[in-house]
Design an enzyme around this catalytic site. Structure first.
Site, PDB file in Angstrom:
ATOM      1  N   HIS A  46       0.836  -1.195   0.000  1.00  0.00           N
ATOM      2  CA  HIS A  46       0.000   0.000   0.000  1.00  0.00           C
ATOM      3  C   HIS A  46       0.871   1.245   0.000  1.00  0.00           C
ATOM      4  CE1 HIS A  46      -0.253   1.655   4.327  1.00  0.00           C
ATOM      5  NE2 HIS A  46       0.821   0.913   4.255  1.00  0.00           N
ATOM      6  N   CYS A  79       3.795   5.712   5.356  1.00  0.00           N
ATOM      7  CA  CYS A  79       3.847   4.548   6.248  1.00  0.00           C
ATOM      8  C   CYS A  79       5.287   4.032   6.316  1.00  0.00           C
ATOM      9  CB  CYS A  79       2.927   3.449   5.709  1.00  0.00           C
ATOM     10  SG  CYS A  79       2.908   1.944   6.712  1.00  0.00           S
ATOM     11  N   GLN A 114      -7.685  -1.785   9.663  1.00  0.00           N
ATOM     12  CA  GLN A 114      -8.885  -0.968   9.809  1.00  0.00           C
ATOM     13  C   GLN A 114      -9.909  -1.440   8.775  1.00  0.00           C
ATOM     14  OE1 GLN A 114      -8.098   3.350  10.267  1.00  0.00           O
ATOM     15  NE2 GLN A 114      -5.951   2.745  10.428  1.00  0.00           N
ATOM     16  N   SER A 168      -6.005   6.492   9.359  1.00  0.00           N
ATOM     17  CA  SER A 168      -4.582   6.755   9.120  1.00  0.00           C
ATOM     18  C   SER A 168      -4.352   7.751   7.989  1.00  0.00           C
ATOM     19  CB  SER A 168      -3.852   5.453   8.781  1.00  0.00           C
ATOM     20  OG  SER A 168      -3.954   4.556   9.856  1.00  0.00           O
ATOM     21  N   HIS A 191      -5.214   5.639   1.251  1.00  0.00           N
ATOM     22  CA  HIS A 191      -4.355   4.570   0.753  1.00  0.00           C
ATOM     23  C   HIS A 191      -4.695   4.210  -0.676  1.00  0.00           C
ATOM     24  CE1 HIS A 191      -3.818   3.157   5.075  1.00  0.00           C
ATOM     25  NE2 HIS A 191      -5.010   3.743   5.151  1.00  0.00           N
TER      26      HIS A 191
END
Length: 113
Positions: free
Chosen positions: A6, A63, A81, A104, A107
């Site tokens: 991701h 990330c 999630q 977060s 993505h």
């Protein structure tokens, strides 16, 4: 179980608005979405998606998985999630997700296994 890579683009309303790239992330959610859409455009135009995905993840993902080209390894249900999990499990191997919003950030997911 599945595996995927991701790319995460955080924004100022992300649950932790900082990353290895930036101590304080100030971009808006809309700006983050624009960035993700730009990455998606590059990926859709690529002859081979995975090497381009890895390169973008290494340079641009917010990330820490950026070190592994966005590779999150294998995971099952209940580990990510919910919106991320649902998107990842709906993809076929080699398929790219639309932008996925979680706490977060935003993505792009690329399913590898």
């Amino acid at each position: 179980m599945l595996s995927c890579r991701h790319i995460l683009v955080k924004h100022k309303d992300s649950r932790r608005p900082s990353s290895w790239k930036s101590e304080k992330i100030t971009r808006s959610k809309e700006e983050a979405l624009d960035i993700v859409e730009g990455f998606r455009g590059k990926l859709k135009d690529a002859e081979e998606v995975e090497p381009v995905f890895v390169a973008i993840a290494r340079q641009e993902s917010d990330c820490n998985s950026n070190k592994r080209g966005g590779d999150l390894g294998k995971f099952g249900r209940g580990k990510m999630q919910k919106p991320f999990e649902e998107a990842a499990f709906s993809l076929k191997i080699g398929e790219l997700s639309k932008p996925v919003t979680t706490l977060s950030g935003i993505h792009i997911i690329y399913r590898t296994g």
